[in-house]
Scaffold this active site. Structure first.
Site, short mmCIF file in Angstrom:
data_model
loop_
_atom_site.label_atom_id
_atom_site.label_comp_id
_atom_site.label_asym_id
_atom_site.label_seq_id
_atom_site.Cartn_x
_atom_site.Cartn_y
_atom_site.Cartn_z
N ASP A 1 0.84 -1.20 0.00
CA ASP A 1 0.00 0.00 0.00
C ASP A 1 0.88 1.25 0.00
O ASP A 1 1.91 1.29 0.66
CB ASP A 1 -0.88 -0.05 1.26
CG ASP A 1 -1.96 0.99 1.25
OD1 ASP A 1 -3.04 0.69 0.73
OD2 ASP A 1 -1.71 2.11 1.74
N ILE A 2 0.48 2.26 -0.77
CA ILE A 2 1.24 3.51 -0.80
C ILE A 2 0.88 4.34 0.45
O ILE A 2 -0.31 4.54 0.74
CB ILE A 2 0.92 4.32 -2.07
CG1 ILE A 2 1.31 3.50 -3.31
CG2 ILE A 2 1.65 5.66 -2.07
CD1 ILE A 2 0.95 4.13 -4.63
N GLU B 1 -4.89 2.38 -4.18
CA GLU B 1 -3.44 2.47 -4.08
C GLU B 1 -2.87 1.19 -3.46
O GLU B 1 -1.79 1.17 -2.90
CB GLU B 1 -3.03 3.71 -3.28
CG GLU B 1 -3.27 3.67 -1.79
CD GLU B 1 -4.69 4.06 -1.37
OE1 GLU B 1 -5.62 4.00 -2.21
OE2 GLU B 1 -4.86 4.40 -0.19
#
Lengths: 558, 130
Positions: free
Chosen positions: A430-431, A473
């Protein structure tokens, strides 16, 4: 039934030879090292220098073939040095003392450390054997310098994307550098240097016709006529020098997968003539296409499910069965509706051919078919089928697998692991603070960040790994035949690289980080449980502070 | 017009034993050619009449008689003048390629070569030359 190509044994034999080459080279390097240390200043021994040169020349030539390109390169450099020493032979005595000191100071240390480069890495087994399975991409991106700074920016950022880079001052210098490798090459050059670069391409093609070389140009975006001229010259791509680097990277990746890589694909051939099947497999075995043949159509459904071919080649008149009826039967099942079916038949009558096609097949190939035609047909159909299937299966922004498909891949891998008692890992990624990126810099910049991470993953992960865009994301990855620690190491590398990427928005520069959770896939009762564990590990990481990786505890399985 | 002759018998002259074996595997198993291996230019001279190859694959740098000398010696017999020769070498400067071609070689294959595609490479050269 089986792939009759001898390639398994060939690969095995070649791998054995590589091992033998390593052992022999280790021994010989040691011997030469001893001999060098025994040379003394008083007694010149020019024949030995000549022999050393020949020895290094032989290693240079052989090592690449045995899958040791880096070692080959090192030998080549040393070979050049020793060759220069031979010029001193004209002045036997003073020349010898100069050479002696160089041998002891420059050559001996290199000879001593050379054996440490004799390692077959995952991608360095004999060239061409593991193309579909390499960790790093063998493609070299060659940058030809041009004032204006664009190449500087490209070099800086392409490095982050994991391309192997080579930078030269002029196209001419490229020729020499590229002669030392057999990798596929993408040459990036200013449009004004296009013709020089194309000449290099032609030269390289001449000495190695199999080698793939693409030439991509940049420049201030030229008018229609200039672009037409460049296209007519034969360049493979053109972009403006204001193009964002991540878009260039993406473009290079596409070029790489479309043009530069070995053909991949699977074909199932059904024919009741066993001998003919044997022949087809043999012909296709040199193409890189995976072949399975079937002479008893009763088993077609189990084989289709198991093998998942890209295309099906079907004989029309078999002993007990009629091809078009089989095709109709295959189309009864929705999962095979999109499978391209091609008839192979001696049927010449157009009406009969049309009738056969009406029952659900896509094309008709007349027998007898030459080996060349068969290869061409299968390669182009497989390529097209994969391309179409890929488009349907992929997320449009990133080119990664869509949510449902990556879940399917993880489930398939779980089943495979249980059946074969293998190990695999699943990763959730995950960003960090992605919402802030969108809020501060806008959605198009956010998309660029997502694309950059997708590119990095595609580049840094192995070809066998499957990557999907799980949500906005969020990404999911499944890594076959991979232990937790190994996955952690690879992801750690990706995490560091991603954090180093510099993103630009108007005049602003910023960095973004990522977090990941990793779980051992086969340790869980099913794929969903493993995904959940990886997701939980990711959540824990976010709680503990982002920009890091957490491993799921296996004993916590449900 | 008659069909071009099929490439079947290849004589390979290479002093390095490991490379000889790779070539053997590559040409015999992948390329399905009939292959005769020679470890030196002298050996090649002894065998060429008996074997009558369709093509000779010749290493350039060998101790004793090197590739170009071997080529010259083979071609000195009139009945062998028509046998096409491909040089193999790690040195592939354009000037060197020109030089080898001027000696009458069909083409030059760069070392290191890829054993999986070597037969295809040879066939391409063969087909182009005919």
């Amino acid at each position: 039934m089986t792939k009759s190509a001898p390639s398994d044994t060939v690969e095995h034999q070649l791998a054995q030879l590589s091992q033998r080459f390593i052992q022999r080279s280790e021994r010989e390097l040691g011997e030469y090292c001893d001999k060098v240390s025994q040379l003394d200043e008083k007694h010149s021994n020019w024949p030995f220098i000549e022999e050393l040169h020949q020895f290094l020349h032989r290693l240079t030539g052989s090592a690449g073939t045995f899958g040791l390109p880096e070692f080959s390169q090192q030998c080549r450099e040393l070979e050049k040095r020793v060759k220069d020493y031979l010029q001193h032979a004209d002045d036997p005595q003073t020349g010898w003392s100069t050479v002696m000191s160089k041998l002891h100071h420059d050559v001996q240390p290199v000879l001593q450390q050379l054996p440490s480069h004799l390692v077959l890495t995952t991608h360095a087994v004999p060239h061409g054997l593991t193309r579909a399975d390499t960790h790093d991409d063998p493609v070299v991106v060659a940058l030809v310098e041009h004032p204006g700074g664009f190449i500087d920016a490209l070099q800086e950022e392409l490095r982050h994307f994991g391309f192997t880079l080579l930078r030269v001052k002029k196209p001419k210098a490229l020729q020499h550098q590229l002669d030392t490798t057999t990798s596929a090459v993408i040459i990036i050059t200013h449009a004004s240097l296009a013709s020089d670069s194309l000449a290099i391409k032609q030269h390289l093609h001449r000495s190695a016709p199999q080698r793939t070389i693409a030439t991509v140009c940049f420049g201030t975006y030229p008018d229609f006529d200039s672009r037409y001229r460049l296209a007519a010259m034969g360049i493979d791509g053109l972009f403006a020098d204001s193009t964002h680097v991540s878009d260039v990277a993406e473009y290079l990746q596409r070029l790489q997968s479309e043009h530069l890589q070995a053909v991949e694909g699977k074909v199932l051939i059904v024919d009741d003539d066993a001998q003919l099947l044997e022949h087809y497999s043999l012909v296709l075995s040199t193409t890189g296409i995976e072949v399975k043949t079937l002479s008893k159509p009763e088993r077609i459904f189990s084989l289709l499910s198991e093998f998942q071919p890209d295309i099906l080649l079907l004989d029309v008149h078999m002993h007990a069965y009629f091809g078009p009826t089989l095709a109709r039967m295959i189309r009864f099942q929705p999962e095979w509706l999109s499978l391209p079916i091609i008839y192979l038949s001696a049927e010449q009558d157009k009406t009969a051919q049309m009738k056969a096609l009406a029952s659900g097949a896509d094309e008709f190939i007349s027998k007898p078919i030459s080996d060349m035609e068969l290869k061409e047909t299968v390669i182009t159909r497989c390529f097209r089928a994969r391309q179409l299937a890929g488009l349907l299966a992929r997320d449009s922004l990133t080119g990664l697998l869509k949510h449902s498909l990556i879940k399917q891949e993880i489930a398939n891998e779980h089943t495979r692991c249980q059946r074969l008692k293998e190990r695999a890992t699943v990763v959730m990624l995950d960003i960090d603070h992605f919402k802030k990126v969108n809020d501060n810099y806008g959605h198009s910049t956010g998309d660029m960040v997502i694309k950059a991470l997708a590119n990095l993953l595609k580049h840094r992960l192995r070809k066998t790994d499957k990557i999907g865009r799980y949500g906005g994301e969020e990404f999911a990855v499944v890594m076959p035949q991979c232990e937790l620690r190994q996955a952690q190491q690879i992801l750690e590398e990706i995490r560091i690289h991603f954090a180093e990427l510099v993103f630009h928005c108007a005049e602003l520069e910023f960095h973004v980080t990522l977090s990941a959770g990793i779980a051992q896939l086969e340790a869980y009762a099913n794929a969903d449980a493993a995904l959940e564990a990886a997701d939980k590990a990711l959540y824990e990481r976010k709680q503990q502070g982002r920009n890091g990786i957490t491993l799921a505890q296996v004993d916590a399985q449900g | 017009m008659t069909a071009p002759p099929k490439l079947q018998r290849i004589m390979c002259v290479e002093d390095d034993e490991d490379i000889r074996q790779v070539i053997e595997i590559s040409l015999q198993h992948i390329g399905q050619f009939d292959v005769l291996l020679c470890e030196s230019g002298n050996k090649a001279l002894q065998k060429v009449d008996e074997y009558q190859p369709d093509l000779i694959l010749l290493d350039v740098m060998m101790p004793g008689m090197d590739g170009p000398s071997t080529l010259e010696a083979i071609r000195s017999k009139p009945h062998n003048q028509g046998i096409p020769v491909i040089f193999m070498t790690a040195k592939v400067q354009p000037s060197e390629i020109e030089h080898y071609l001027s000696l009458g070689a069909l083409d030059v294959i760069a070392k290191p070569f890829d054993p999986m595609t070597l037969p295809q490479q040879i066939e391409t050269i063969w087909e182009k030359a005919l």
